[in-house]
Motif scaffolding. Structure first.
Motif, PDB file in Angstrom:
ATOM      1  N   ASP A 260       0.696  -1.003  -0.074  1.00 15.59           N
ATOM      2  CA  ASP A 260      -0.084  -0.094   0.202  1.00 15.59           C
ATOM      3  C   ASP A 260       0.964   1.223  -0.101  1.00 15.59           C
ATOM      4  O   ASP A 260       0.386   2.327   0.209  1.00 15.59           O
ATOM      5  CB  ASP A 260      -0.973  -0.026   1.204  1.00 15.59           C
ATOM      6  N   ALA A 261       1.992   1.097  -0.262  1.00 18.81           N
ATOM      7  CA  ALA A 261       2.939   2.386  -0.538  1.00 18.81           C
ATOM      8  C   ALA A 261       2.401   3.238  -1.438  1.00 18.81           C
ATOM      9  O   ALA A 261       2.257   3.098  -2.600  1.00 18.81           O
ATOM     10  CB  ALA A 261       4.310   2.039  -0.626  1.00 18.81           C
ATOM     11  N   GLY A 265       2.623   3.365  -7.378  1.00 18.74           N
ATOM     12  CA  GLY A 265       1.731   3.562  -8.861  1.00 18.74           C
ATOM     13  C   GLY A 265       2.780   4.236  -9.713  1.00 18.74           C
ATOM     14  O   GLY A 265       2.994   4.087 -10.755  1.00 18.74           O
ATOM     15  N   LEU A 266       3.522   5.304  -9.023  1.00 17.64           N
ATOM     16  CA  LEU A 266       4.536   6.039  -9.721  1.00 17.64           C
ATOM     17  C   LEU A 266       5.408   5.305 -10.271  1.00 17.64           C
ATOM     18  O   LEU A 266       6.049   5.270 -11.431  1.00 17.64           O
ATOM     19  CB  LEU A 266       4.914   7.176  -9.036  1.00 17.64           C
ATOM     20  N   VAL A 267       6.137   4.214  -9.432  1.00 22.35           N
ATOM     21  CA  VAL A 267       7.236   3.592  -9.741  1.00 22.35           C
ATOM     22  C   VAL A 267       6.773   2.530 -10.818  1.00 22.35           C
ATOM     23  O   VAL A 267       7.636   2.252 -11.790  1.00 22.35           O
ATOM     24  CB  VAL A 267       7.666   2.710  -8.558  1.00 22.35           C
ATOM     25  N   HIS A 268       5.432   1.870 -10.688  1.00 24.44           N
ATOM     26  CA  HIS A 268       5.105   1.032 -11.698  1.00 24.44           C
ATOM     27  C   HIS A 268       4.763   1.528 -13.187  1.00 24.44           C
ATOM     28  O   HIS A 268       5.251   1.158 -14.137  1.00 24.44           O
ATOM     29  CB  HIS A 268       3.808   0.330 -11.261  1.00 24.44           C
ATOM     30  N   SER A 334      -3.376  -4.628 -13.191  1.00 25.69           N
ATOM     31  CA  SER A 334      -3.782  -3.301 -13.353  1.00 25.69           C
ATOM     32  C   SER A 334      -2.713  -2.462 -13.978  1.00 25.69           C
ATOM     33  O   SER A 334      -3.063  -1.870 -15.045  1.00 25.69           O
ATOM     34  CB  SER A 334      -3.842  -2.610 -11.971  1.00 25.69           C
ATOM     35  N   VAL A 335      -1.449  -2.916 -13.785  1.00 23.11           N
ATOM     36  CA  VAL A 335      -0.334  -2.362 -14.597  1.00 23.11           C
ATOM     37  C   VAL A 335      -0.593  -2.728 -16.223  1.00 23.11           C
ATOM     38  O   VAL A 335      -0.183  -1.857 -17.003  1.00 23.11           O
ATOM     39  CB  VAL A 335       0.930  -2.524 -13.983  1.00 23.11           C
ATOM     40  N   LEU A 336      -0.736  -3.977 -16.298  1.00 21.61           N
ATOM     41  CA  LEU A 336      -0.989  -4.259 -17.596  1.00 21.61           C
ATOM     42  C   LEU A 336      -2.427  -3.970 -18.293  1.00 21.61           C
ATOM     43  O   LEU A 336      -2.481  -4.288 -19.444  1.00 21.61           O
ATOM     44  CB  LEU A 336      -1.149  -6.021 -17.726  1.00 21.61           C
ATOM     45  N   GLY A 337      -3.224  -2.922 -17.710  1.00 22.44           N
ATOM     46  CA  GLY A 337      -4.336  -2.581 -18.177  1.00 22.44           C
ATOM     47  C   GLY A 337      -5.585  -3.638 -18.228  1.00 22.44           C
ATOM     48  O   GLY A 337      -6.568  -3.447 -19.012  1.00 22.44           O
ATOM     49  N   GLU A 338      -5.336  -4.533 -17.555  1.00 21.85           N
ATOM     50  CA  GLU A 338      -6.525  -5.649 -17.446  1.00 21.85           C
ATOM     51  C   GLU A 338      -7.082  -5.461 -16.125  1.00 21.85           C
ATOM     52  O   GLU A 338      -7.266  -6.023 -15.222  1.00 21.85           O
ATOM     53  CB  GLU A 338      -5.820  -6.999 -17.409  1.00 21.85           C
ATOM     54  N   LEU A 370      -6.220   1.497  -6.899  1.00 25.02           N
ATOM     55  CA  LEU A 370      -6.090   1.150  -8.175  1.00 25.02           C
ATOM     56  C   LEU A 370      -7.432   1.348  -8.991  1.00 25.02           C
ATOM     57  O   LEU A 370      -7.459   1.135 -10.207  1.00 25.02           O
ATOM     58  CB  LEU A 370      -5.934  -0.275  -8.427  1.00 25.02           C
ATOM     59  N   GLY A 371      -8.533   1.961  -8.160  1.00 25.61           N
ATOM     60  CA  GLY A 371      -9.752   2.497  -8.869  1.00 25.61           C
ATOM     61  C   GLY A 371     -10.386   0.981  -9.331  1.00 25.61           C
ATOM     62  O   GLY A 371     -11.462   1.201 -10.257  1.00 25.61           O
ATOM     63  N   LEU A 372     -10.406   0.101  -8.558  1.00 23.29           N
ATOM     64  CA  LEU A 372     -11.165  -1.145  -8.782  1.00 23.29           C
ATOM     65  C   LEU A 372     -12.513  -1.146  -8.228  1.00 23.29           C
ATOM     66  O   LEU A 372     -13.363  -2.291  -8.190  1.00 23.29           O
ATOM     67  CB  LEU A 372     -10.427  -2.552  -8.692  1.00 23.29           C
ATOM     68  N   GLY A 373     -12.843  -0.343  -7.463  1.00 21.45           N
ATOM     69  CA  GLY A 373     -14.099  -0.533  -6.428  1.00 21.45           C
ATOM     70  C   GLY A 373     -13.786  -1.109  -5.357  1.00 21.45           C
ATOM     71  O   GLY A 373     -12.581  -1.764  -5.172  1.00 21.45           O
TER      72      GLY A 373
END
Length: 374
Positions: A260-261, A265-268, A334-338, A370-373
């Motif tokens: 949860d750092a 998100g910026l690093v990925h 999420s990083v892969l857009g899936e 991640l905005g997944l709800g």
């Protein structure tokens, strides 16, 4: 005393501004009617001379005198009218002058006594800074610290306090100087060095200069796990044309970071930009995996990452008690857009940890990030 002198000067200037247009100036020349009267009187005298010398007859002389007399009456009436008008204008000028001389000071003084504070003692800036009860004005606070540092130039703590505030205010040069002074007076630590490094990057318009890179390296010497220094050193490698090195630095940072750092998100995103393999996509790539990835094209790396994510998903399907593995799987998809697969991973994780409140809290927190709800 100085205040009242200033008030007097301003009042005098205001009165002068009103009176100047009303000034009488030099004495005006005789009016046209008065000039006509003088001419007509000369004409009467000339008629009398002509009659006395016999140049004109008595009847002609009387007729001429009558005509000139009518002209004199008409000119006299015009002169009287002009005189009355002139006296009226003069009266108005005098009234305006009286109002300016008396009214302006009286009105100004009344307004000041009503709205101002004539009995309030002088308040120099230093006194206001000390006595000010409301400390919310950032400019006042900054000025207070600056005054303190002017009197105590060796107070490193003061420089350390004001440096990040300068940065938030956009005073980047001042921020860099303050961080450098804090390091000089208090010594080096990770926070001061990263603060200096960020200020230097801002000065350079986002470029990690050699001086900024040295500051981040000094920060890592004080704290090898400092995430900010590690991220910017990865950025320095990317800007130097070394994407593989940048990917290694960011990959190690991501692997060492909690799920949860806030910086993950910026690093990925940065890793995806250089085509690096996110360590969150698998329990951890081996040395041979990393070496192989360096020789692949970006598309091949993407396929390699997807294969590692699918292997992680298969492992969790067999043994779903690895909460960190589920979190890595959610982030990897999420990083892969899936997004749909990331949501499915979150749902499966909640099923496996339905009775584990701390684990559910971590899953929900990452899902929101991640905005997944929920």
């Amino acid at each position: 005393m100085l205040l009242w002198i200033a008030f007097s000067l301003m009042t005098g200037a205001a009165i002068l501004a009103v009176l100047w247009p009303l000034r009488a100036g030099v004495a005006p020349a005789a009016s046209a009617a008065e000039a006509d009267l003088a001419v007509y009187r000369d004409q009467l005298a000339e008629i009398e001379r002509d009659r006395a010398t016999g140049q004109i007859g008595a009847a002609e002389g009387e007729a001429a005198r009558a005509e000139v007399g009518r002209r004199i009456l008409r000119a006299s009436a015009e002169a009287a009218q002009q005189g009355a008008s002139s006296r009226g204008a003069e009266t108005r000028r005098r009234a305006a002058a009286v109002v300016a001389l008396v009214g302006v000071p009286v009105i100004a003084g009344t307004l000041y006594l009503t709205l101002g504070s004539p009995g309030y003692p002088p308040q120099p800036l230093a006194t206001r800074l000390e006595a000010r009860p409301d400390q919310s004005d950032i400019a006042i606070l900054i000025r207070k610290v600056e005054a303190h540092l002017e009197a105590n130039p060796n107070d490193g703590r003061g420089y350390e306090v004001v440096a990040p505030i300068y940065a938030r205010m956009g005073r980047i040069d001042d921020s860099a100087r303050a961080w450098a002074s804090a390091i000089r007076l208090l010594g080096s630590n990770a926070q001061r060095q990263t603060g200096l490094g960020e200020a230097l990057i801002a000065q350079a318009g986002g470029v990690v200069t050699a001086q900024a890179k040295a500051a981040f390296e000094a920060a890592l010497a004080d704290d090898p796990k400092d995430p900010k220094a590690r991220y910017f050193l990865g950025l320095a490698a990317e800007q130097d044309g070394k994407p593989a090195e940048a990917g290694k630095i960011w990959g190690a940072l991501a692997a060492d970071s909690p799920a949860d750092a806030p910086w993950l998100g910026l690093v990925h995103d940065s890793m995806a930009r250089v085509g690096a393999v996110p360590p969150a996509a698998a329990p951890g790539p081996s040395t041979s995996d990393v070496a192989a990835a360096e020789s692949l094209t970006p598309q091949q790396r993407q396929e390699m990452v997807r294969g590692m994510v699918e292997r992680l998903q298969s492992r969790l399907a067999q043994d779903g008690n690895d909460i960190d593995g589920w979190l890595r799987l959610m982030r990897a998809w999420s990083v892969l857009g899936e997004a749909e697969k990331a949501k499915a991973a979150a749902s499966d994780a909640r099923t496996h940890f339905a009775k584990d409140e701390p684990a559910l809290g971590r899953i929900d927190a990452l899902a929101r990030e991640l905005g997944l709800g929920s």
